[in-house]
Design an enzyme around this catalytic site. Structure first.
Site, PDB file in Angstrom:
ATOM      1  N   ALA A  31       0.831  -1.205   0.000  1.00 33.19           N
ATOM      2  CA  ALA A  31       0.000   0.000   0.000  1.00 33.19           C
ATOM      3  C   ALA A  31       0.864   1.253   0.000  1.00 33.19           C
ATOM      4  CB  ALA A  31      -0.920   0.018   1.221  1.00 33.19           C
ATOM      5  N   THR A  42      -8.127  -0.149   6.420  1.00 36.26           N
ATOM      6  CA  THR A  42      -7.781   0.759   7.509  1.00 36.26           C
ATOM      7  C   THR A  42      -8.978   1.429   8.146  1.00 36.26           C
ATOM      8  OG1 THR A  42      -6.566   2.830   7.974  1.00 36.26           O
ATOM      9  CG2 THR A  42      -7.467   2.565   5.779  1.00 36.26           C
ATOM     10  N   ASP A  43      -8.783   1.868   9.384  1.00 38.76           N
ATOM     11  CA  ASP A  43      -9.780   2.678  10.089  1.00 38.76           C
ATOM     12  C   ASP A  43      -9.999   4.035   9.424  1.00 38.76           C
ATOM     13  OD1 ASP A  43      -6.988   2.948  11.230  1.00 38.76           O
ATOM     14  OD2 ASP A  43      -7.907   4.728  12.111  1.00 38.76           O
ATOM     15  N   TYR A  90      -5.669   9.509   1.741  1.00 38.83           N
ATOM     16  CA  TYR A  90      -5.272   8.146   2.080  1.00 38.83           C
ATOM     17  C   TYR A  90      -6.500   7.281   2.363  1.00 38.83           C
ATOM     18  CZ  TYR A  90      -3.614   4.228   4.886  1.00 38.83           C
ATOM     19  OH  TYR A  90      -3.389   2.971   5.397  1.00 38.83           O
ATOM     20  N   LYS A 128      -7.892   4.074   0.144  1.00 40.28           N
ATOM     21  CA  LYS A 128      -8.045   2.726   0.697  1.00 40.28           C
ATOM     22  C   LYS A 128      -9.479   2.230   0.525  1.00 40.28           C
ATOM     23  CE  LYS A 128      -5.501   0.464   2.636  1.00 40.28           C
ATOM     24  NZ  LYS A 128      -4.658  -0.647   2.085  1.00 40.28           N
ATOM     25  N   TRP A 175      -3.902   1.464  13.852  1.00 37.29           N
ATOM     26  CA  TRP A 175      -2.798   1.764  14.766  1.00 37.29           C
ATOM     27  C   TRP A 175      -1.786   0.614  14.791  1.00 37.29           C
ATOM     28  CZ3 TRP A 175      -4.395   4.856  19.734  1.00 37.29           C
ATOM     29  CH2 TRP A 175      -5.206   5.942  19.374  1.00 37.29           C
TER      30      TRP A 175
END
Length: 299
Positions: free
Chosen positions: A61, A102-103, A126, A130, A151
């Site tokens: 990524a 991802t969060d 970002y 994603k 995280w």
């Protein structure tokens, strides 16, 4: 079982290599540039075909969160289209794909842990790139598992744990944001979870629970709480230590907006796969100890 992982130097790829050492039933092959470059779609299918995977872990990524604000085309080419090409090539050879997300696909405005049913609303390039990757993967290969995590830290690469230990070597006090909350997640635990999923998929040709899942460390904290635990653990093992001073997000401006709330609910993952990540303080302590031991052994 042969796992082919995209992203040779990434935290998850390197963690998978380490964890697979204790699993003779797995062979992990990592691919990266130049033979596989997500920004060069023509490299993807040939590299995966040559690698002969039983399953592909799509971990490569573009992860420079702030830089992505200035390079949106590259971020979307890698995280969006590139991820889709990996899934498409994997589908072409008849194999499933596990894709890491991802969060940051959430805006962080909620007051509880996000579930897989919550509507994404990224606030950064970002995060948007994603999310585009999630859509591309799901469209390209119906046999997909998309794992959203948050995280991430490990003994490898650049991450928050290593940054705190480095800063503590020459500072008495470190200012850390206290009003952003999430679930610190060890890449070693992500690797263990992926190996668990891979074994389930390999042993169950009729597996039908494909889709999106959240996987993160158990428990929650703020960045400053995370930092305090890292440095307290380091001090207990004779490593560097510094005091942590709480600051607000507005006191530490960044080009890309970070989610205030990054907490992810992992109940769906637990119920389907029977797996729960270790608690984040214990997992963090093990990584800190590993890093300090390596530092001592290397002089």
């Amino acid at each position: 079982m042969r796992l082919v992982v995209t992203g040779r130097e990434g935290q998850v790829a390197r963690s998978l290599v380490e964890r697979a050492h204790a699993r003779p039933d797995f062979e992990v092959v990592v691919l990266g540039r130049p033979e596989l470059d997500l920004a060069k779609p023509e490299t993807i299918a040939p590299a995966l075909a040559i690698a002969r995977p039983d399953l592909v872990v799509s971990a490569a990524a573009y992860t420079a969160v702030d830089q992505a604000e200035d390079e949106p085309d590259l971020a979307f080419a890698v995280n969006g289209a590139g991820a889709g090409h990996v899934a498409e090539a994997t589908a072409r050879i008849g194999k499933p794909v596990i894709h890491l997300s991802t969060d940051y696909i959430f805006d962080g405005g909620g007051e509880r842990a996000y579930t897989e049913n919550d509507k994404p609303a990224p606030r950064s390039v970002y995060g948007a790139s994603k999310l585009a990757g999630e859509h591309a993967v799901a469209k390209a290969n119906p046999r997909h598992l998309i794992l959203r995590t948050a995280w991430v830290y490990s003994p490898f690469g650049r991450n928050f744990v290593k940054t705190m230990l480095r800063l503590a070597t020459d500072r008495d006090e470190i200012a850390v944001v206290a009003d952003q909350w999430g679930n610190p997640t060890s890449a070693l635990d992500i690797a263990d979870a992926i190996l668990h999923l891979a074994a389930m998929l390999y042993g169950n040709k009729g597996f039908a629970s494909f889709g999106v899942y959240h996987f993160a460390g158990t428990g929650e904290t703020s960045w400053s709480g995370f930092a305090r635990h890292i440095l307290d653990t380091s001090q207990a093992f004779g490593g560097p230590y510094a005091r942590v001073r709480d600051i607000a997000t507005v006191d530490y401006p960044t080009k890309a907006q970070r989610p205030r709330n990054s907490r992810l609910s992992t109940e769906k993952f637990r119920s389907v796969f029977g797996w729960t990540a270790p608690d984040w303080p214990g997992a963090t302590s093990r990584v800190v100890e590993q890093l300090l031991t390596r530092r001592i052994s290397n002089g």
